[in-house]
Design a protein around this motif. Structure first.
Motif, mmCIF file in Angstrom:
data_model
loop_
_atom_site.group_PDB
_atom_site.id
_atom_site.type_symbol
_atom_site.label_atom_id
_atom_site.label_comp_id
_atom_site.label_asym_id
_atom_site.label_seq_id
_atom_site.Cartn_x
_atom_site.Cartn_y
_atom_site.Cartn_z
ATOM 1 N N LEU A 139 11.917 26.666 -7.338
ATOM 2 C CA LEU A 139 10.633 27.265 -7.717
ATOM 3 C C LEU A 139 10.606 27.599 -9.204
ATOM 4 O O LEU A 139 9.631 27.336 -9.904
ATOM 5 C CB LEU A 139 10.364 28.521 -6.887
ATOM 6 C CG LEU A 139 9.900 28.277 -5.453
ATOM 7 C CD1 LEU A 139 9.928 29.571 -4.664
ATOM 8 C CD2 LEU A 139 8.491 27.669 -5.440
ATOM 9 N N LEU A 140 11.700 28.179 -9.682
ATOM 10 C CA LEU A 140 11.762 28.571 -11.097
ATOM 11 C C LEU A 140 11.645 27.378 -12.034
ATOM 12 O O LEU A 140 11.243 27.527 -13.186
ATOM 13 C CB LEU A 140 13.064 29.312 -11.384
ATOM 14 C CG LEU A 140 13.081 30.811 -11.057
ATOM 15 C CD1 LEU A 140 14.491 31.353 -11.180
ATOM 16 C CD2 LEU A 140 12.135 31.580 -11.961
ATOM 17 N N GLN A 141 11.997 26.196 -11.536
ATOM 18 C CA GLN A 141 11.922 24.993 -12.365
ATOM 19 C C GLN A 141 10.524 24.382 -12.385
ATOM 20 O O GLN A 141 10.218 23.555 -13.239
ATOM 21 C CB GLN A 141 12.932 23.946 -11.871
ATOM 22 C CG GLN A 141 14.387 24.268 -12.221
ATOM 23 C CD GLN A 141 14.568 24.679 -13.681
ATOM 24 O OE1 GLN A 141 14.069 24.009 -14.590
ATOM 25 N NE2 GLN A 141 15.258 25.792 -13.900
ATOM 26 N N SER A 154 7.370 32.819 -15.831
ATOM 27 C CA SER A 154 8.564 33.630 -16.093
ATOM 28 C C SER A 154 8.791 33.790 -17.586
ATOM 29 O O SER A 154 9.368 34.774 -18.029
ATOM 30 C CB SER A 154 9.797 33.086 -15.385
ATOM 31 O OG SER A 154 10.230 31.912 -16.012
ATOM 32 N N ARG A 155 8.302 32.845 -18.373
ATOM 33 C CA ARG A 155 8.399 33.029 -19.818
ATOM 34 C C ARG A 155 7.450 34.159 -20.261
ATOM 35 O O ARG A 155 7.768 34.957 -21.116
ATOM 36 C CB ARG A 155 8.069 31.719 -20.544
ATOM 37 C CG ARG A 155 8.763 31.651 -21.887
ATOM 38 C CD ARG A 155 8.641 30.289 -22.542
ATOM 39 N NE ARG A 155 9.186 29.182 -21.758
ATOM 40 C CZ ARG A 155 8.702 27.939 -21.794
ATOM 41 N NH1 ARG A 155 7.656 27.648 -22.543
ATOM 42 N NH2 ARG A 155 9.254 27.001 -21.076
ATOM 43 N N GLN A 156 6.275 34.217 -19.631
ATOM 44 C CA GLN A 156 5.287 35.242 -20.017
ATOM 45 C C GLN A 156 5.648 36.629 -19.503
ATOM 46 O O GLN A 156 5.497 37.620 -20.199
ATOM 47 C CB GLN A 156 3.894 34.862 -19.479
ATOM 48 C CG GLN A 156 3.278 33.680 -20.177
ATOM 49 C CD GLN A 156 2.076 33.144 -19.402
ATOM 50 O OE1 GLN A 156 1.961 33.340 -18.199
ATOM 51 N NE2 GLN A 156 1.199 32.460 -20.112
ATOM 52 N N MET A 157 6.083 36.692 -18.264
ATOM 53 C CA MET A 157 6.250 38.003 -17.623
ATOM 54 C C MET A 157 7.701 38.433 -17.480
ATOM 55 O O MET A 157 7.979 39.502 -16.956
ATOM 56 C CB MET A 157 5.618 37.989 -16.224
ATOM 57 C CG MET A 157 4.182 37.524 -16.210
ATOM 58 S SD MET A 157 3.133 38.687 -17.107
ATOM 59 C CE MET A 157 1.558 38.325 -16.364
ATOM 60 N N VAL A 161 9.980 37.698 -12.252
ATOM 61 C CA VAL A 161 9.538 36.549 -11.467
ATOM 62 C C VAL A 161 10.584 36.187 -10.407
ATOM 63 O O VAL A 161 10.246 35.959 -9.242
ATOM 64 C CB VAL A 161 9.231 35.336 -12.389
ATOM 65 C CG1 VAL A 161 8.826 34.122 -11.568
ATOM 66 C CG2 VAL A 161 8.108 35.705 -13.371
ATOM 67 N N THR A 162 11.863 36.195 -10.800
ATOM 68 C CA THR A 162 12.916 35.867 -9.834
ATOM 69 C C THR A 162 12.914 36.842 -8.664
ATOM 70 O O THR A 162 12.992 36.432 -7.504
ATOM 71 C CB THR A 162 14.306 35.892 -10.525
ATOM 72 O OG1 THR A 162 14.216 35.144 -11.714
ATOM 73 C CG2 THR A 162 15.373 35.323 -9.618
ATOM 74 N N SER A 163 12.778 38.143 -8.978
ATOM 75 C CA SER A 163 12.847 39.098 -7.861
ATOM 76 C C SER A 163 11.612 38.983 -6.975
ATOM 77 O O SER A 163 11.721 39.113 -5.748
ATOM 78 C CB SER A 163 13.057 40.528 -8.369
ATOM 79 O OG SER A 163 11.849 41.090 -8.786
ATOM 80 N N VAL A 164 10.445 38.688 -7.571
ATOM 81 C CA VAL A 164 9.253 38.478 -6.741
ATOM 82 C C VAL A 164 9.435 37.242 -5.859
ATOM 83 O O VAL A 164 9.130 37.266 -4.665
ATOM 84 C CB VAL A 164 7.975 38.353 -7.614
ATOM 85 C CG1 VAL A 164 6.806 37.853 -6.784
ATOM 86 C CG2 VAL A 164 7.639 39.682 -8.262
ATOM 87 N N ILE A 165 9.976 36.179 -6.423
ATOM 88 C CA ILE A 165 10.190 34.946 -5.640
ATOM 89 C C ILE A 165 11.086 35.244 -4.440
ATOM 90 O O ILE A 165 10.783 34.869 -3.306
ATOM 91 C CB ILE A 165 10.821 33.831 -6.525
ATOM 92 C CG1 ILE A 165 9.779 33.328 -7.538
ATOM 93 C CG2 ILE A 165 11.330 32.677 -5.654
ATOM 94 C CD1 ILE A 165 10.297 32.278 -8.496
ATOM 95 N N ARG A 166 12.166 35.975 -4.704
ATOM 96 C CA ARG A 166 13.092 36.320 -3.606
ATOM 97 C C ARG A 166 12.350 37.080 -2.503
ATOM 98 O O ARG A 166 12.477 36.750 -1.319
ATOM 99 C CB ARG A 166 14.228 37.204 -4.128
ATOM 100 C CG ARG A 166 15.219 36.433 -4.956
ATOM 101 C CD ARG A 166 16.670 36.866 -4.676
ATOM 102 N NE ARG A 166 17.554 35.934 -5.359
ATOM 103 C CZ ARG A 166 17.931 36.079 -6.638
ATOM 104 N NH1 ARG A 166 17.549 37.138 -7.324
ATOM 105 N NH2 ARG A 166 18.686 35.171 -7.196
ATOM 106 N N GLU A 167 11.576 38.097 -2.923
ATOM 107 C CA GLU A 167 10.860 38.911 -1.937
ATOM 108 C C GLU A 167 9.868 38.072 -1.136
ATOM 109 O O GLU A 167 9.782 38.183 0.089
ATOM 110 C CB GLU A 167 10.068 40.037 -2.643
ATOM 111 C CG GLU A 167 10.908 41.220 -3.079
ATOM 112 C CD GLU A 167 10.162 42.092 -4.099
ATOM 113 O OE1 GLU A 167 10.824 42.786 -4.867
ATOM 114 O OE2 GLU A 167 8.903 42.049 -4.125
#
Ligand SMILES: *Cc1c(COP(=O)(O)O)cnc(C)c1O
Length: 470
Positions: free
Chosen positions: A16-18, A26-29, A34-40
């Motif tokens: 997803l991050l890619q 993820s560059r903006q925020m 972003v990683t922790s939101v994706i995990r959740e």
């Protein structure tokens, strides 16, 4: 497709991050957010797929995944501190930041914060200066005090005065003035913390000058008068004048301290309010030290201002606690700008927002209310809406029981309760704080600045639309 196939299609965090869109996000925020939101979100989707009835539901969840991540990231990145519209009918609302600041006050803060400044630097001599120098003379000019000093708030001011002048000694206070201000400021407790000893005198409703005289002993350091700024004792009451206290203080060679609460410097009677003792009046009547808040009726930054006789102010200024309570550069700059406005009373009325709000005419408020009502009706509002005369309060521990005339737009939406509507208004991009009364939402116009009318109308429309009443 079976459930386990759907589960197998859940993408990995790194995949997803890619993806270009999420990479940009993820560059903006920030990658961490972003990683922790994706995990959740992945965890939520996994659980939902496991618990749902058929695989199609699971697939729908998967296809909405990226959208959901975006929404959650935006929610998390929203700054907690927000500007709000105050339509609650309280001018000095402690929970809403008390006095709003004007352009010239903000400009001073901006200058102080943007680069370096001469906070403690004497430009003429090129050497170390005093941060108090920026406002000391001005405060004296405006209040008539011999000297002045400012700290972080009035609670700090009272503590510092007592610590500097009355540690381990008694301070006489009337039983009618043992005030509690919101947020745990209680005179008896503050006195204890400052190391001074409370010597109560008189009764709740009546205290005479003889009571003060009787309470004075060799160990008395001061007489303290506390302005009962958030309650009123009515009926069979009596308290000595500041003149009487001052003459007793002189006799015993002890200072008279007045905690005035709200620092009024102008005459409020012109606008239908009762006479509120001004700082200058207190000093003229013989108070040795007066302290007051910066962000109540003065209309400035959060601060506690102490003014009065030089010999006492010097002691206060040199007390070790002063260092722990001193103002930062930003507040120093705003405080100077605030007092500068008061050099000319008309300037103060023009440029200090809280005074501007007090001075607004009912006709102006009425026009503003009618315009908002019209805009909502034209957009197809469903429910009851009315423009009606009402009152607002000064608040913030100032002028208890007194009201200012006001005009309100009262609204009762057709499809939801007033509580739901009020909650919806608080959740708008610019939150709107209202009063609920008689099962209606009241929008008080006095505290809604003319510049805020359009945005308030927008927020109302959005809230009504999402609540199905537009
Ligand atoms: C408001 C008030 C205080 C506290 O002032 P802050 O600036 O809020 O710390 C103290 N004494 C009186 C009488 C007040 O009205």
């Amino acid at each position: 497709m079976e459930k386990k196939d759907v589960l197998r299609r859940i993408p990995g965090v790194d995949t997803l991050l890619q993806e270009p869109e999420l990479k940009l996000l993820s560059r903006q925020m920030g990658k961490q957010t972003v990683t922790s939101v994706i995990r959740e979100e992945l965890e939520k989707v996994r659980k939902k797929i496991i618990s749902c009835e058929n695989p199609e539901e699971g697939e729908a969840l998967l296809s909405g995944l990226r959208q959901q991540i975006r929404i959650q990231v935006e929610k998390k990145s929203h700054s907690s501190f927000q500007r709000v519209i105050n339509a609650a009918g309280i001018l000095l609302h402690t929970n809403l930041g008390r006095a709003p600041l004007g352009t010239r006050q903000i400009e001073a803060a901006y200058q102080a914060m943007t680069g370096y400044c001469n906070l403690e630097y004497e430009l003429e001599e090129g050497k170390r200066g005093k941060r108090q120098s920026h406002y000391q003379k001005l405060i004296c000019q405006v209040t008539g005090g011999e000297a002045a000093v400012a700290v972080n708030n009035n609670a700090a001011a009272v503590t510092l005065i007592l610590a500097a002048l009355a540690r381990n000694r008694e301070v006489v206070v009337s039983r009618g003035e043992l005030v509690e201000i919101g947020g745990h400021f209680r005179i008896p407790e503050v006195m204890e913390e400052s190391g001074s000893i409370l010597r109560e005198t008189g009764c709740t409703n009546r205290t005479r000058i003889e009571d003060y005289r009787k309470a004075v002993t060799e160990n008395t350091a001061a007489l303290l008068k506390v302005h009962t700024s958030n309650y009123k004792i009515v009926g069979f009451t009596e308290s000595p004048s500041v003149e009487e206290l001052a003459s007793a203080g002189k006799e015993y060679h002890i200072p008279v301290i007045v905690d005035l609460g709200s620092g009024v410097l102008v005459n409020l009677e012109k606008f239908g309010l009762p006479h509120e003792p001004t700082v200058r009046e207190m000093l003229e009547k013989g108070a040795d030290i007066v302290c007051f808040s910066g962000d109540k009726l003065l209309g400035g930054p959060q601060a506690g201002i102490i003014t009065g006789k030089k010999k006492y102010i010097e002691k206060i200024e040199n007390h070790p606690l002063m260092r722990a309570m001193r103002l930062d550069k930003c507040t120093t700059a705003v405080l100077e700008a605030t007092f500068r406005e008061y050099l000319d009373e008309e300037n103060a009325w023009e440029n200090i927002p809280i005074l501007k709000l007090i001075r607004r005419q009912k006709e102006e408020l009425k026009i503003q209310a009618e315009e908002i009502k019209k805009a909502l009706l034209e957009s197809g509002f469903r429910g009851e809406i009315q423009v009606q005369e009402d009152t607002s309060m000064i608040g913030g521990g100032s002028l208890p029981g007194e009201t200012l005339s006001d005009v309100a737009v009262s609204i009762k939406p057709e499809k939801e309760s007033t509580e739901e509507f009020a909650a919806r208004l608080r959740m708008q991009s610019v939150p709107v704080i209202v009063q609920i009364k008689n099962n209606r939402v009241f929008l008080h116009m006095r505290t809604v600045f003319a510049e805020e009318k359009e945005i308030l109308t927008e927020m109302l429309k959005e809230a009504l639309l999402s609540g199905g009443c537009l």
